[in-house]
Design a protein around this motif. Structure first.
Motif, PDB file in Angstrom:
ATOM      1  N   LEU A 121     -33.074  -1.566  25.332  1.00 53.17           N
ATOM      2  CA  LEU A 121     -32.610  -1.486  26.332  1.00 53.17           C
ATOM      3  C   LEU A 121     -31.998  -2.914  26.147  1.00 53.17           C
ATOM      4  O   LEU A 121     -30.875  -3.198  27.091  1.00 53.17           O
ATOM      5  CB  LEU A 121     -34.009  -2.095  26.916  1.00 53.17           C
ATOM      6  N   ILE A 122     -32.453  -3.941  25.542  1.00 52.55           N
ATOM      7  CA  ILE A 122     -31.122  -5.115  25.709  1.00 52.55           C
ATOM      8  C   ILE A 122     -29.850  -4.928  25.607  1.00 52.55           C
ATOM      9  O   ILE A 122     -29.315  -5.789  25.716  1.00 52.55           O
ATOM     10  CB  ILE A 122     -32.039  -6.089  24.517  1.00 52.55           C
ATOM     11  N   ARG A 123     -29.544  -4.028  24.746  1.00 43.80           N
ATOM     12  CA  ARG A 123     -28.121  -3.397  24.314  1.00 43.80           C
ATOM     13  C   ARG A 123     -27.897  -3.403  25.594  1.00 43.80           C
ATOM     14  O   ARG A 123     -26.505  -3.595  25.494  1.00 43.80           O
ATOM     15  CB  ARG A 123     -28.787  -3.131  22.990  1.00 43.80           C
ATOM     16  N   GLU A 124     -28.607  -2.426  26.008  1.00 39.18           N
ATOM     17  CA  GLU A 124     -27.850  -1.727  27.330  1.00 39.18           C
ATOM     18  C   GLU A 124     -27.570  -2.180  28.438  1.00 39.18           C
ATOM     19  O   GLU A 124     -26.387  -2.345  28.910  1.00 39.18           O
ATOM     20  CB  GLU A 124     -29.090  -0.217  27.977  1.00 39.18           C
ATOM     21  N   ARG A 125     -28.632  -3.563  28.712  1.00 40.72           N
ATOM     22  CA  ARG A 125     -28.420  -4.945  30.033  1.00 40.72           C
ATOM     23  C   ARG A 125     -26.989  -5.824  29.280  1.00 40.72           C
ATOM     24  O   ARG A 125     -26.575  -6.018  30.183  1.00 40.72           O
ATOM     25  CB  ARG A 125     -29.687  -5.632  30.182  1.00 40.72           C
ATOM     26  N   GLN A 126     -27.304  -5.937  28.063  1.00 42.65           N
ATOM     27  CA  GLN A 126     -26.077  -6.473  27.964  1.00 42.65           C
ATOM     28  C   GLN A 126     -24.226  -5.994  28.270  1.00 42.65           C
ATOM     29  O   GLN A 126     -23.517  -6.264  28.327  1.00 42.65           O
ATOM     30  CB  GLN A 126     -25.504  -6.530  26.259  1.00 42.65           C
ATOM     31  N   ARG A 127     -24.504  -4.450  27.646  1.00 40.96           N
ATOM     32  CA  ARG A 127     -23.555  -3.929  28.072  1.00 40.96           C
ATOM     33  C   ARG A 127     -23.426  -3.638  29.759  1.00 40.96           C
ATOM     34  O   ARG A 127     -21.957  -4.074  30.047  1.00 40.96           O
ATOM     35  CB  ARG A 127     -23.480  -2.238  27.604  1.00 40.96           C
ATOM     36  N   GLU A 128     -24.261  -4.040  30.312  1.00 39.56           N
ATOM     37  CA  GLU A 128     -24.320  -3.660  31.379  1.00 39.56           C
ATOM     38  C   GLU A 128     -23.779  -5.203  32.057  1.00 39.56           C
ATOM     39  O   GLU A 128     -21.902  -5.258  32.916  1.00 39.56           O
ATOM     40  CB  GLU A 128     -25.292  -3.457  31.955  1.00 39.56           C
ATOM     41  N   SER A 129     -23.789  -6.280  32.148  1.00 40.95           N
ATOM     42  CA  SER A 129     -23.267  -7.777  31.833  1.00 40.95           C
ATOM     43  C   SER A 129     -22.350  -8.119  31.969  1.00 40.95           C
ATOM     44  O   SER A 129     -21.321  -7.879  32.331  1.00 40.95           O
ATOM     45  CB  SER A 129     -23.871  -8.495  31.180  1.00 40.95           C
ATOM     46  N   ILE A 130     -21.930  -7.522  30.643  1.00 41.41           N
ATOM     47  CA  ILE A 130     -20.100  -7.158  29.925  1.00 41.41           C
ATOM     48  C   ILE A 130     -19.389  -6.781  31.042  1.00 41.41           C
ATOM     49  O   ILE A 130     -17.876  -7.011  31.819  1.00 41.41           O
ATOM     50  CB  ILE A 130     -20.257  -6.768  29.020  1.00 41.41           C
ATOM     51  N   ALA A 131     -19.685  -5.439  31.455  1.00 46.03           N
ATOM     52  CA  ALA A 131     -18.673  -4.811  32.167  1.00 46.03           C
ATOM     53  C   ALA A 131     -18.962  -5.287  33.943  1.00 46.03           C
ATOM     54  O   ALA A 131     -17.680  -5.138  34.343  1.00 46.03           O
ATOM     55  CB  ALA A 131     -19.407  -3.386  31.933  1.00 46.03           C
ATOM     56  N   LEU A 132     -19.914  -5.660  34.735  1.00 44.86           N
ATOM     57  CA  LEU A 132     -19.993  -6.784  35.273  1.00 44.86           C
ATOM     58  C   LEU A 132     -19.189  -7.920  35.084  1.00 44.86           C
ATOM     59  O   LEU A 132     -18.709  -8.340  36.366  1.00 44.86           O
ATOM     60  CB  LEU A 132     -21.071  -6.942  35.956  1.00 44.86           C
ATOM     61  N   ALA A 133     -19.279  -8.576  34.251  1.00 44.35           N
ATOM     62  CA  ALA A 133     -17.699  -9.757  33.824  1.00 44.35           C
ATOM     63  C   ALA A 133     -16.512  -9.570  34.195  1.00 44.35           C
ATOM     64  O   ALA A 133     -15.645  -9.725  33.983  1.00 44.35           O
ATOM     65  CB  ALA A 133     -18.509 -10.950  32.917  1.00 44.35           C
ATOM     66  N   LYS A 134     -16.765  -8.627  33.188  1.00 40.46           N
ATOM     67  CA  LYS A 134     -14.885  -7.807  33.008  1.00 40.46           C
ATOM     68  C   LYS A 134     -14.565  -7.513  34.569  1.00 40.46           C
ATOM     69  O   LYS A 134     -13.203  -7.552  35.009  1.00 40.46           O
ATOM     70  CB  LYS A 134     -15.190  -7.122  32.420  1.00 40.46           C
ATOM     71  N   ARG A 135     -15.214  -7.355  35.473  1.00 40.15           N
ATOM     72  CA  ARG A 135     -15.355  -6.404  36.733  1.00 40.15           C
ATOM     73  C   ARG A 135     -14.374  -7.950  37.728  1.00 40.15           C
ATOM     74  O   ARG A 135     -14.389  -7.628  38.402  1.00 40.15           O
ATOM     75  CB  ARG A 135     -15.671  -5.894  37.826  1.00 40.15           C
TER      76      ARG A 135
END
Length: 194
Positions: A121-135
């Protein structure tokens, strides 16, 4: 003669505090790692495994601090108890000594599976945060720029011991697009033909 009580503490980053994990527990020696729990290739854990022997007790705050992978957790507990070392998990109120009941083994498996799930779950939240930051990157593709005063202020804060996490938050709040993106868009669009 009873063996030693040896503590093992693990935190993922230097910003995390190790004091709360085994606070108030009397120990003869403590091994502390600052490393993720994704695998067991940690220097202090290796040191602990080489140090303990028959009759000792390894004391860990919880399964997640020992391992966040179910296979690694079971292997560690099995190897330690097979050498005559007891494993005490403080948070879960579990102790393993090698002659454990099927219920104790089930509880270890459930707690280990939960730690593994939590890491996923932590890794999934990190991926989501990275994708959001890239946008959020400016549409003209340029990196955000800081002026000299902002850079000097951040360097001063770093020199005064401020953590990387807080500096990154400050950097995100003071950064601004290096150009006017609407003007850039206007320049890049072709002139309407007349």
């Amino acid at each position: 003669m009873s063996g030693q009580r040896v503590g093992y503490i693990r935190v993922s980053t230097v910003d995390q505090h190790v004091g709360r994990q085994l606070d108030g527990i009397e120990l003869d020696r403590v091994f502390t790692d600052t490393a993720p729990g994704k695998d067991i290739a940690r220097p202090q854990l290796r040191g602990l495994l080489g140090f303990v022997h028959d009759g000792d007790t390894v004391v860990v705050h919880s399964t997640a601090h020992l391992a966040r992978n179910l296979d690694d957790l079971r292997r560690l507990v099995r190897d330690l108890t097979g050498s005559g070392v007891r494993v005490e998990l403080v948070h879960e109120h579990l102790t393993f000594a090698g002659d454990d009941s099927p219920m104790a083994q089930l509880l270890l498996s459930v707690m280990g599976a939960y730690a593994e799930f939590e890491r996923a779950l932590i890794r999934e939240r990190q991926r989501e945060s990275i994708a959001l930051a890239k946008r959020r990157v400016p549409t003209d593709g340029r990196k955000r720029a800081l002026d000299r005063n902002q850079i000097a202020a951040l360097l001063d804060r770093a020199a005064n011991g401020e953590t990387k996490t807080l500096l990154a938050k400050k950097l995100a709040s003071v950064a601004k697009p290096s150009t006017n993106t609407s003007a850039t868009k206007a320049r890049s669009e072709p002139e309407p033909s007349q």
